[in-house]
Scaffold this motif. Structure first.
Motif: not given
Lengths: 267, 169
Positions: A94-97, A121-124, A206-213
């Protein structure tokens, strides 16, 4: 960015010592950009097919829903020689977001965290979007309507935004109902276009994590993350700062209230 | 004169009784308001509002008990948060802010109910017919005259001059 070699070693080590029976990662395709989420079961599979590069932006958290909650399917329960059963564990990167989505799924009991081993894991960081919620708020009402009409009329109703969303995990979805009036592409400048996207955004409000996927996967490059971005902004401004998925405990602000909340009317 | 179609969602315990009181007291408010009774303002699924607009409503108003007076203790507090976010979202998507409204009307406030409805109908008359949100099949060939030239980008086969001439039909 974490190196591919490091992740391979980690996965093979955990697979060999029996901590996990499956590894959820990314599989090499025909081309570099052709990367698919995949469940690896053997060390040789990981050695040959596992890949981790800049194209691995797919969020793996949502794939854990069937894997961790229904162990009889993708990752079957192990029958021991003495008759006992062992619940299998899955390794996931899993990446940070992505962790925000993972926490949300754990909170909503859609993922059983006991059956999952998480490796960070790190991801740019993704590039800054060229259009923001504030840019659209600056426009007049009619201009905003035209903006969204132009953007949303390109929608081909592929449901990719729905399928990628970590907050969107209903087993039965209204958009799969052929009688819902919004599941089909009727006319491109119809209200139904807006309706599909308003309902989709509202279902995760209200549940959206805002990852922008949702905006990233859109094949028509519609800036869908702005719709939920507006909801997040509104909630933060009116009901206090809230980051969905930051932990697996706090309830969504739409599931609670204060006695001195602002009134709903905009005028 | 433009006769708007207004949908009023009224809470069974307060506003619906308030409307009844307005009737008993022979207070006048326009017949354009169609009341739909709901068990609590919290029962209003935001999709109901979208559906009402889609099917040709020009304005939607939600009436419930005053905050603190809910028959089910806390329903209207949740409704208030929900509507706050929904109205901002609709406005963000380009819907005029006056078309949606929330008003708290108790069972004793017949006069307030009539006054609110008069005011709301007046506001919708000012805004004109709802064309942004209607279903295409209900539009009956009408042009989006209230929108700018730019807004009619969909009618590529219609010249601006024709648009101006045909706008009144």
């Amino acid at each position: 960015m974490t190196s591919e070699k490091e992740l391979k070693q980690k996965a093979i080590a955990l697979l060999n010592d029996g901590t996990v029976t499956a590894v959820l990662g990314w599989k090499k395709g025909l081309f570099d950009e052709d990367v698919t989420p995949y469940v690896f079961r053997t060390a040789s599979e990981i050695e040959n097919d596992f890949v981790y590069n800049g194209y691995c932006s797919a969020n793996l958290a949502k794939y854990l829903v069937p894997i961790s909650t229904r162990p009889n399917g993708i990752n079957p329960v192990i029958q021991n020689a003495d008759g006992t059963k062992t619940t299998p564990k899955t390794l996931v990167f899993l990446k940070e977001k992505d962790k925000l989505g993972f926490n949300l799924l754990v909170k909503e009991h859609r993922v059983n965290a006991d059956n999952v081993v998480v490796v960070d894991v790190d991801f740019p960081a993704s590039p800054t979007p060229n259009i923001t919620v504030a840019d659209i708020e600056k426009l007049s009402v009619d201009e905003r309507f035209v903006f969204w009409k132009k953007e949303l009329s390109r929608c081909i109703r592929c449901n990719a935004c729905r399928d990628i969303c970590p907050a969107c995990t209903c087993e039965k979805c209204i958009f799969d109902n052929p009688k819902s009036e919004i599941s089909q592409k009727v006319a491109s400048d119809n209200f139904e276009e807006n309706l599909y996207h308003i309902i989709r955004a509202w279902h995760v409000a209200g549940r959206c994590v805002g990852c922008g996927e949702c905006g990233r996967v859109c094949p028509e490059h519609i800036p869908l993350h702005l719709i939920n971005g507006k909801i997040i902004k509104e909630i933060n401004e009116d009901f206090g700062e809230f980051q969905s998925g930051a932990d697996s405990k706090t309830n969504s602000p739409l599931l609670t209230f204060e006695k001195d909340d602002p009134e709903a009317n905009l005028f | 004169m433009f006769k708007p179609k207004i949908v009023a969602f009224c809470c069974n315990w307060c506003s619906y009784a308030g409307a009844d009181l307005a009737g008993n007291n022979r207070l006048e408010y326009p017949a354009d308001v169609k009341i739909i009774r709901i068990p609590c303002s919290c029962r209003l699924n935001p999709t109901f509002i979208l559906r009402a607009f889609g099917r040709g409503a020009d304005g939607v108003i939600l009436c419930g008990c005053h905050p603190g007076d809910c028959h089910y203790s806390t329903g209207n507090y949740f409704a208030r948060r929900r509507m706050k976010v929904l109205f901002s979202l609709l406005n963000f998507m380009g819907i005029d802010e006056g078309r949606t409204r929330v008003e708290w009307v108790s069972a004793a406030e017949g006069a307030k109910f009539a006054a609110t409805m008069n005011e709301f109908v007046e506001k919708i008359r000012e805004l004109g017919p709802n064309r942004k949100l209607t279903d295409l099949r209900l539009r009956d060939g009408e042009k989006d005259e209230h929108l700018s030239e730019q807004a009619n980008w969909g009618d590529e086969n219609v010249l601006p001059s024709e648009r101006a001439a045909g706008g009144a039909e």
